[in-house]
Scaffold this motif. Sequence first.
Motif, PDB file in Angstrom:
ATOM      1  N   LEU A  55       0.820  -1.211   0.000  1.00 14.06           N
ATOM      2  CA  LEU A  55       0.000   0.000   0.000  1.00 14.06           C
ATOM      3  C   LEU A  55       0.855   1.261   0.000  1.00 14.06           C
ATOM      4  CD1 LEU A  55      -3.145  -0.520   2.275  1.00 14.06           C
ATOM      5  CD2 LEU A  55      -3.080   0.229  -0.100  1.00 14.06           C
ATOM      6  N   GLY A  56       1.925   1.249   0.774  1.00  9.97           N
ATOM      7  CA  GLY A  56       2.828   2.395   0.803  1.00  9.97           C
ATOM      8  C   GLY A  56       3.442   2.632  -0.569  1.00  9.97           C
ATOM      9  N   ALA A  57       3.873   1.540  -1.224  1.00  9.76           N
ATOM     10  CA  ALA A  57       4.458   1.647  -2.560  1.00  9.76           C
ATOM     11  C   ALA A  57       3.429   2.169  -3.561  1.00  9.76           C
ATOM     12  CB  ALA A  57       4.979   0.279  -3.002  1.00  9.76           C
ATOM     13  N   LEU A  58       2.195   1.672  -3.475  1.00  7.37           N
ATOM     14  CA  LEU A  58       1.134   2.123  -4.384  1.00  7.37           C
ATOM     15  C   LEU A  58       0.839   3.603  -4.178  1.00  7.37           C
ATOM     16  CD1 LEU A  58      -1.056   1.532  -6.491  1.00  7.37           C
ATOM     17  CD2 LEU A  58      -2.580   0.878  -4.595  1.00  7.37           C
ATOM     18  N   ALA A  59       0.742   4.033  -2.920  1.00  7.57           N
ATOM     19  CA  ALA A  59       0.442   5.441  -2.620  1.00  7.57           C
ATOM     20  C   ALA A  59       1.546   6.350  -3.152  1.00  7.57           C
ATOM     21  CB  ALA A  59       0.273   5.637  -1.117  1.00  7.57           C
ATOM     22  N   PHE A  60       2.809   5.962  -2.946  1.00 11.67           N
ATOM     23  CA  PHE A  60       3.912   6.805  -3.405  1.00 11.67           C
ATOM     24  C   PHE A  60       3.964   6.838  -4.933  1.00 11.67           C
ATOM     25  CE2 PHE A  60       8.351   8.196  -3.887  1.00 11.67           C
ATOM     26  CZ  PHE A  60       8.330   9.284  -3.025  1.00 11.67           C
ATOM     27  N   THR A  61       3.614   5.725  -5.567  1.00 11.75           N
ATOM     28  CA  THR A  61       3.567   5.672  -7.032  1.00 11.75           C
ATOM     29  C   THR A  61       2.494   6.619  -7.568  1.00 11.75           C
ATOM     30  OG1 THR A  61       4.320   3.377  -7.069  1.00 11.75           O
ATOM     31  CG2 THR A  61       3.141   4.168  -9.008  1.00 11.75           C
ATOM     32  N   ILE A  62       1.312   6.603  -6.951  1.00  9.65           N
ATOM     33  CA  ILE A  62       0.220   7.473  -7.398  1.00  9.65           C
ATOM     34  C   ILE A  62       0.574   8.942  -7.158  1.00  9.65           C
ATOM     35  CG2 ILE A  62      -2.179   8.140  -6.883  1.00  9.65           C
ATOM     36  CD1 ILE A  62      -2.769   5.154  -6.497  1.00  9.65           C
ATOM     37  N   ILE A  63       1.276   9.215  -6.067  1.00  6.38           N
ATOM     38  CA  ILE A  63       1.735  10.586  -5.809  1.00  6.38           C
ATOM     39  C   ILE A  63       2.707  11.032  -6.899  1.00  6.38           C
ATOM     40  CG2 ILE A  63       3.230  11.940  -4.278  1.00  6.38           C
ATOM     41  CD1 ILE A  63       1.857  10.475  -1.918  1.00  6.38           C
ATOM     42  N   CYS A  64       3.635  10.157  -7.295  1.00  6.95           N
ATOM     43  CA  CYS A  64       4.577  10.487  -8.373  1.00  6.95           C
ATOM     44  C   CYS A  64       3.828  10.727  -9.688  1.00  6.95           C
ATOM     45  CB  CYS A  64       5.594   9.360  -8.551  1.00  6.95           C
ATOM     46  SG  CYS A  64       6.825   9.263  -7.233  1.00  6.95           S
ATOM     47  N   ASN A  82       8.417  20.951 -19.869  1.00  5.93           N
ATOM     48  CA  ASN A  82       9.009  20.561 -18.583  1.00  5.93           C
ATOM     49  C   ASN A  82       8.244  19.433 -17.908  1.00  5.93           C
ATOM     50  OD1 ASN A  82      11.401  22.361 -17.520  1.00  5.93           O
ATOM     51  ND2 ASN A  82      10.096  23.702 -18.760  1.00  5.93           N
ATOM     52  N   THR A  83       6.950  19.339 -18.160  1.00  8.15           N
ATOM     53  CA  THR A  83       6.187  18.198 -17.659  1.00  8.15           C
ATOM     54  C   THR A  83       6.714  16.908 -18.281  1.00  8.15           C
ATOM     55  OG1 THR A  83       4.196  19.530 -17.299  1.00  8.15           O
ATOM     56  CG2 THR A  83       3.890  17.155 -17.556  1.00  8.15           C
ATOM     57  N   ILE A  84       7.016  16.967 -19.582  1.00  3.27           N
ATOM     58  CA  ILE A  84       7.565  15.793 -20.281  1.00  3.27           C
ATOM     59  C   ILE A  84       8.946  15.438 -19.717  1.00  3.27           C
ATOM     60  CG2 ILE A  84       8.388  14.945 -22.520  1.00  3.27           C
ATOM     61  CD1 ILE A  84       6.195  16.755 -23.798  1.00  3.27           C
ATOM     62  N   LEU A  85       9.772  16.462 -19.448  1.00  3.71           N
ATOM     63  CA  LEU A  85      11.099  16.208 -18.866  1.00  3.71           C
ATOM     64  C   LEU A  85      10.995  15.542 -17.492  1.00  3.71           C
ATOM     65  CD1 LEU A  85      13.036  19.522 -19.686  1.00  3.71           C
ATOM     66  CD2 LEU A  85      13.432  17.267 -20.689  1.00  3.71           C
ATOM     67  N   SER A  86       9.993  15.950 -16.719  1.00  2.00           N
ATOM     68  CA  SER A  86       9.857  15.419 -15.356  1.00  2.00           C
ATOM     69  C   SER A  86       9.458  13.951 -15.331  1.00  2.00           C
ATOM     70  CB  SER A  86       8.840  16.248 -14.565  1.00  2.00           C
ATOM     71  OG  SER A  86       7.523  16.027 -15.052  1.00  2.00           O
ATOM     72  N   VAL A  87       8.898  13.466 -16.436  1.00  3.84           N
ATOM     73  CA  VAL A  87       8.481  12.061 -16.492  1.00  3.84           C
ATOM     74  C   VAL A  87       9.669  11.150 -16.220  1.00  3.84           C
ATOM     75  CG1 VAL A  87       7.639  10.230 -18.021  1.00  3.84           C
ATOM     76  CG2 VAL A  87       6.546  12.483 -18.047  1.00  3.84           C
ATOM     77  N   ARG A 102      11.722   6.835 -12.951  1.00  2.00           N
ATOM     78  CA  ARG A 102      12.852   6.117 -12.340  1.00  2.00           C
ATOM     79  C   ARG A 102      12.474   5.636 -10.943  1.00  2.00           C
ATOM     80  NH1 ARG A 102      17.980   9.704 -12.119  1.00  2.00           N
ATOM     81  NH2 ARG A 102      19.011   7.772 -11.493  1.00  2.00           N
ATOM     82  N   ILE A 103      11.759   6.465 -10.207  1.00  2.00           N
ATOM     83  CA  ILE A 103      11.308   6.085  -8.863  1.00  2.00           C
ATOM     84  C   ILE A 103      10.320   4.927  -8.948  1.00  2.00           C
ATOM     85  CG2 ILE A 103      10.011   6.866  -6.839  1.00  2.00           C
ATOM     86  CD1 ILE A 103      11.125   9.683  -7.348  1.00  2.00           C
ATOM     87  N   ILE A 104       9.347   5.037  -9.844  1.00  2.00           N
ATOM     88  CA  ILE A 104       8.311   3.998  -9.982  1.00  2.00           C
ATOM     89  C   ILE A 104       8.929   2.683 -10.448  1.00  2.00           C
ATOM     90  CG2 ILE A 104       6.209   3.344 -11.236  1.00  2.00           C
ATOM     91  CD1 ILE A 104       5.555   6.383 -11.347  1.00  2.00           C
TER      92      ILE A 104
END
Length: 468
Positions: A358-367, A404-409, A414-416
């Motif tokens: 759940l923690g991993a899912l929440a952080f993924t959705i936040i990213c 810049n939105t595209i750059l941030s992907v 990488r985190i996900i």
Amino acid sequence: MIALTPFLLSIAAIIANIFLSVTRIKKGLLLGVNLLFWAIILVSFFVFRNEIVNSDLPFFATGFIVFGQFELVLCSIVAVLTILFFATLYFSDDERYFKPELVALANLASFGMMGMIISSEIITTLIFIEIASISIYAMIALNSLSSKSIEAAFKYFLLSSFMSAFYLLGAALIFGMTQTTKYELLSKLSSPSFITTIGAMLIIAMMFFKIAIFGFYRWSIDVYYGASTSITGYLAGAFKLASFGMLIKFALLYSGGWNDILAIIFSVVAICSMFIGNFLSLKEIDVKKILIAAGIVHAGYIFINLASFSGESLFAGVFYLCIYAITTGFAFLILNSLFGDNQITLESIAGLYKSSPLGALAFTIICLSFIGFPYTVGFLGKVYLFSSAFEAGNAYLAIFGIINTILSVYYYLRIIISIYFNEPSQTVQVTRQKSIWIGILSVLAIAFVILEGVGALSILGNLNLIMG
């Protein structure tokens, strides 16, 4: 007196914590009392919102303090972020990163932040800035066992004091030329003199420093990283929100004839901040530093709307500011609950879904929300921001924002990818009791990002009243 209820409660919380900090009270009870205090303060903002906004108390009619719909929304978000901060402290190392004094200082800092938002006079604003800032210096430095924290606190104190001198110089120039320091009276100046304009720019420079935007951001990387993870989230969320609040009031809501100059400055700041923040994030492997540098990018997004203010309302910018602050609060809450104040690299979060699904899912959705993925609150915020730029005739700002939105992907993915596709070098240890709390907090984070993103929650609906 009903209109003063939230502020009286916050003062009561400060006084209570000063006494509690010198007693041997258990950590859980201390944090529970403070969570209750701030929950009541948050509820009181909504229960008494009409009395607060329409108050005819002399206290609100002096020109020093103004409390309207704008202030109500931002102060409510500060209360939410304070609650999230106290929730993160449950997971902090008791010996190194938690002391009873920290709670008292956090209450004082939150009171100062609300003061920054509601003040409408230059010197009053500075007093509240210093109340919040001095509390934060002490909060960062409380971990006396870490040289990194001491260095961060000292660096922030030194640079902030230096910028306060510029602020005071600006205030002196303005008062010398206009005989007033009240925003409302300054806004009535049809053609401010050159000296008055210089004074306003010095004050705005101080506000830029507090926000950590282009030209004033280098300190934030070291200071935010040197602070414990829970305090970093508090700084990146609540303090940045309050700093933006005072900038918007001084520069836009009570503009003293500086709109043409500010539109150019804000446009340059928006573009440079987005690119610099992204380039800083692209090379990082430390998750905490990635989020800190990305904060510069998100501040740049907000300036897209501020630069377009003359042709559009502030709704888009304030909406994005609020959702970014809350989402950041949840992000650091989850990181602190899982890793504490250990170094959090991309290698550290590898395979996180196995130990805390759940923690991993929440952080993924936040990213994904930070990226602006459809059906997240971040996507909704960026639609508002870029639309406001197009409608104001600043299509180039929207285009730079999309680039810049595209750059941030890249760095968010990488985190996900690390969370779900990389093999862990060591497994994160999560106890059963801790796992339950992380699960509850993760569900709350997911609910906010998704439900507010699709419009089902509409917690921030009152923002529609701001500037039309």
